[in-house]
Design a protein around this motif. Sequence first.
Motif, PDB file in Angstrom:
ATOM      1  N   ASP A 186     -71.561  42.895 -82.771  1.00 10.92           N
ATOM      2  CA  ASP A 186     -71.007  42.438 -84.053  1.00 10.92           C
ATOM      3  C   ASP A 186     -71.717  43.102 -85.217  1.00 10.92           C
ATOM      4  OD1 ASP A 186     -69.145  40.826 -82.886  1.00 10.92           O
ATOM      5  OD2 ASP A 186     -70.281  38.960 -83.094  1.00 10.92           O
TER       6      ASP A 186
ATOM      7  N   ASP B 292     -70.668  46.704 -85.380  1.00 17.01           N
ATOM      8  CA  ASP B 292     -69.316  46.842 -85.919  1.00 17.01           C
ATOM      9  C   ASP B 292     -69.321  46.687 -87.445  1.00 17.01           C
ATOM     10  OD1 ASP B 292     -68.023  47.380 -83.602  1.00 17.01           O
ATOM     11  OD2 ASP B 292     -67.412  45.314 -83.195  1.00 17.01           O
ATOM     12  N   LEU B 293     -70.023  45.651 -87.946  1.00 16.19           N
ATOM     13  CA  LEU B 293     -70.052  45.416 -89.389  1.00 16.19           C
ATOM     14  C   LEU B 293     -70.719  46.568 -90.117  1.00 16.19           C
ATOM     15  CD1 LEU B 293     -69.470  43.464 -91.722  1.00 16.19           C
ATOM     16  CD2 LEU B 293     -71.748  42.492 -91.357  1.00 16.19           C
TER      17      LEU B 293
ATOM     18  N   GLU C 184     -69.927  37.099 -94.648  1.00 16.21           N
ATOM     19  CA  GLU C 184     -70.897  37.611 -93.679  1.00 16.21           C
ATOM     20  C   GLU C 184     -72.094  36.678 -93.561  1.00 16.21           C
ATOM     21  OE1 GLU C 184     -71.819  41.382 -95.252  1.00 16.21           O
ATOM     22  OE2 GLU C 184     -69.755  42.104 -95.202  1.00 16.21           O
TER      23      GLU C 184
ATOM     24  N   ILE D  62     -65.874  39.961 -89.525  1.00 16.90           N
ATOM     25  CA  ILE D  62     -65.336  41.183 -88.915  1.00 16.90           C
ATOM     26  C   ILE D  62     -63.846  41.016 -88.638  1.00 16.90           C
ATOM     27  CG2 ILE D  62     -65.443  42.638 -86.857  1.00 16.90           C
ATOM     28  CD1 ILE D  62     -68.458  42.051 -86.768  1.00 16.90           C
TER      29      ILE D  62
END
Length: 527
Positions: A354, A357-358, A468, A489
């Motif tokens: 995660d 990805d962010l 976030e 995300i």
Amino acid sequence: MSLQVRLALVFLFLLDFLLGVFFFLSRQTASPDTLWIGLLLSAAGVGAAAWFTRGLLRPLRRLADAAQDIAQGNLDVRLDVRVRDEIGLLADAFNRMATSLRDTIGALNRKVTEAQTLYEITREINGQVASEPILELIAEQAQELCGADAGLVALREGESDMFAAKAVSGEGADRFAAMRFSLRGLSGETILSAGNSATPPQFRVDGGLQSVLGAPMRAHDRVIGVLYAAGRGPDAFDAEARRLLTALADQAATAIVTAQLHEEVRAYARELEAMVTLRTRELKELNDRLTEASQHKSQFLANMSHELRTPLNAILGYTELILDDIYGPVSDKIRDVLQRMQLSGRHLLRLINDVLDLSKIEAGRAALSLSDYSMQTVIQSVFSGVESLAKEKKIALTLAVASDLPAGRGDERRITQVLLNLVGNAIKFTETGEVRIAASATDGEFIVTVTDTGPGIAEADRQRVFEEFQQVDNSSTRNKGGAGLGLAIAKRIVEWHGGRIWVESQVGVGTTFGFTLPIRTETAGAA
């Protein structure tokens, strides 16, 4: 001879004429001498009556002609009064009326001209927005309007009794430009003249101006200054000049206050503009630093996630090999520990993925891989992947998917990631009841919802969950794991496809997360 006497004589002459006519008509019985007497009486009566009647009509005709001349605008016509009878008195009254009418119309014309002049002056003054040009214009107009040798505008210094010359026109302008003087007890109704205590002494001493006329300028019940007109000769100003200067002073006070307000507004605007410019520059510098820090953070997270994922994958791989007895049999106790370690490792790997990805999305290095896909297949894949988790918590996992879903185009892996995140969260936060996945297609969009019977989300927290590193429970003692990145995300991926994501919830009843996706995504939006 009075009018009554004239009329009596005319009557007698007419009677004489009638008597003559009578003698003429009785000529058959009368002697020739009597006939001639009648003719003479008639002729004499007619002539005398005509002469006296003409004397009566001539002045009346002159009076009528004079009235006609006045009606046509000739106000200077007058009658020559030679007699003192009633007609003479009427002519005299007519002359006085004509004189009064001429004076009245003249005074009215002067007032109209003065009003028009003041209007033009006021319009010209109000057309200025800066104080200095307005003051100079007022001084010039005061001099011109009163026919003076000099004009001066003096303004009060604060709340004191001191006044300072701000604008001078005409003679002595250089000598009076820096003049300051004290005026005490000045009222708004006072008109100042030579010898008055409110007259600036410099006018007489330095300028030799013997006649000084001043009008206080008032605004908001306060004397803000004095408008002066000065002349060299004694008694240079009459009552008309006083009136005009007073009227000009009233208009000047309003214009001066308005100009001062304009200057204050401009000063405030300049000050505000400077502050805005400074704050904008500071914000830009701060934003540049934040952008740079964000880039460093994204780069750090990307690097760290990569560095952490590599050894973690190795650990999970070796754990899998050990559990498969590749290195020999292991005891049940060790196997239980390894299984728990494998579960924790996979959870940690999901967190690392995660973050990676962010960081890629924020760094602009992420991209959609568009291809044709089946929404039924995506949903079934997610269902199969989380079914065991639902069974473990004894939660019912159900599907309500339309059978006629069309083929879609998008990033199948990313869409699967979004749905897996929503279903996984629903199972994680639901203790009893069910989790339901529904999907349909309408108006060129897929509509997918995930509904649970969990604790629900308060209204104040519903938008925050998409930020976030945010969770409904951000305390250090929360009993549900996660880094708070999954929904952030998911939101970016959905919006990247051109769709939207939302949440509906009721505390104590449950929550529904839903998202829409274009059935055919041909161009990816900004990450």
